[in-house]
Write a protein that holds these residues in place. Structure first.
Motif, PDB file in Angstrom:
ATOM      1  N   ASP A  24       0.799  -1.225   0.006  1.00 18.67           N
ATOM      2  CA  ASP A  24      -0.048  -0.085   0.082  1.00 18.67           C
ATOM      3  C   ASP A  24       0.922   1.229  -0.013  1.00 18.67           C
ATOM      4  N   ALA A  33       2.077   1.812  -3.532  1.00 19.74           N
ATOM      5  CA  ALA A  33       1.271   2.077  -4.243  1.00 19.74           C
ATOM      6  C   ALA A  33       0.919   3.592  -4.201  1.00 19.74           C
ATOM      7  N   ASP A  81      -0.374   4.687 -10.848  1.00 26.32           N
ATOM      8  CA  ASP A  81      -1.137   3.592 -11.633  1.00 26.32           C
ATOM      9  C   ASP A  81      -1.069   2.229 -10.779  1.00 26.32           C
ATOM     10  N   ALA A  82      -0.297   1.976  -9.736  1.00 27.60           N
ATOM     11  CA  ALA A  82      -0.213   0.915  -8.954  1.00 27.60           C
ATOM     12  C   ALA A  82      -1.642   0.452  -8.407  1.00 27.60           C
ATOM     13  N   ASN A  83      -2.000  -0.827  -8.512  1.00 32.21           N
ATOM     14  CA  ASN A  83      -3.022  -1.335  -7.961  1.00 32.21           C
ATOM     15  C   ASN A  83      -2.488  -2.400  -6.869  1.00 32.21           C
ATOM     16  N   PRO A  84      -2.406  -1.981  -5.559  1.00 32.75           N
ATOM     17  CA  PRO A  84      -2.151  -2.689  -4.601  1.00 32.75           C
ATOM     18  C   PRO A  84      -2.401  -4.172  -4.416  1.00 32.75           C
ATOM     19  N   ARG A  85      -3.617  -4.410  -4.760  1.00 31.86           N
ATOM     20  CA  ARG A  85      -4.145  -5.930  -4.766  1.00 31.86           C
ATOM     21  C   ARG A  85      -3.501  -6.572  -5.928  1.00 31.86           C
ATOM     22  N   ALA A  86      -3.509  -5.727  -7.229  1.00 31.11           N
ATOM     23  CA  ALA A  86      -3.027  -6.477  -8.236  1.00 31.11           C
ATOM     24  C   ALA A  86      -1.385  -6.943  -8.037  1.00 31.11           C
TER      25      ALA A  86
END
Length: 172
Positions: A14, A17, A22-27
């Motif tokens: 997190d 991100a 553009d970072a999706n933590p869960r991805a």
């Protein structure tokens, strides 16, 4: 092979991100865990096959041939099915043929083409190791219900489809 052993916590992901819009933590966490489990499974397989006296590459070739043991397949089909170069397949086939686990034959419709077939000795070898192999596979997935296994297959299939479309990612 380099494998990530120290996966960051959800909180660390997190924080990362937060620095990159553009970072999706869960991805990110999903991919890291997928890579980690995938490399662990590969390492377990390599160790298991070494204990059985065979390399992962040789096992893969034998399993590809086992699927079409009556008809055989071309070396290029083996390379494609195993995700390796034709040169790699040639080296594996040389060793498997030396051990009389496979044989090369000329194709009946084109004498210039070579077809690879698994021999009776190769089939007997697989018959001797597959029960143990399949027990290990069943054990590794035993904590999942059949429904969870089906769901996982579906989810991994979705990721595989995205891999095929990777060129479609916008550059900016």
């Amino acid at each position: 092979m380099f494998t990530l052993q120290d996966i960051p916590s959800s909180e660390e992901i997190d924080q990362l991100a937060a620095r990159y819009p553009d970072a999706n933590p869960r991805a990110i966490e999903t991919m890291l865990r997928l890579l980690r489990v995938g490399s662990d499974v590969m390492n377990l397989g390599e160790s298991h096959f070494a204990d059985l006296g065979i390399s992962t590459g040789r096992f893969t070739i034998l399993m590809l041939l086992n699927r079409k043991y009556k008809d055989g397949v071309s070396p290029s089909e083996l390379a494609e099915g195993g995700g390796v170069s034709r040169a790699t397949v040639t080296g594996l086939l040389d060793n498997l043929e030396r051990d009389e686990l496979v044989k090369r034959e000329h194709a009946s419709n084109d004498r210039r083409s070579i077809i690879i077939k698994i021999t009776d000795k190769g089939l007997a070898f697989l018959d001797s190791i597959l029960p143990t192999h399949f027990r290990r596979v069943a054990w590794l997935t035993s904590s999942l219900s059949d429904q969870e296994k089906t769901t996982l297959i579906t989810l991994l299939g979705k990721i595989a489809q995205q891999i095929e479309q990777i060129e479609n990612i916008p550059k900016t």
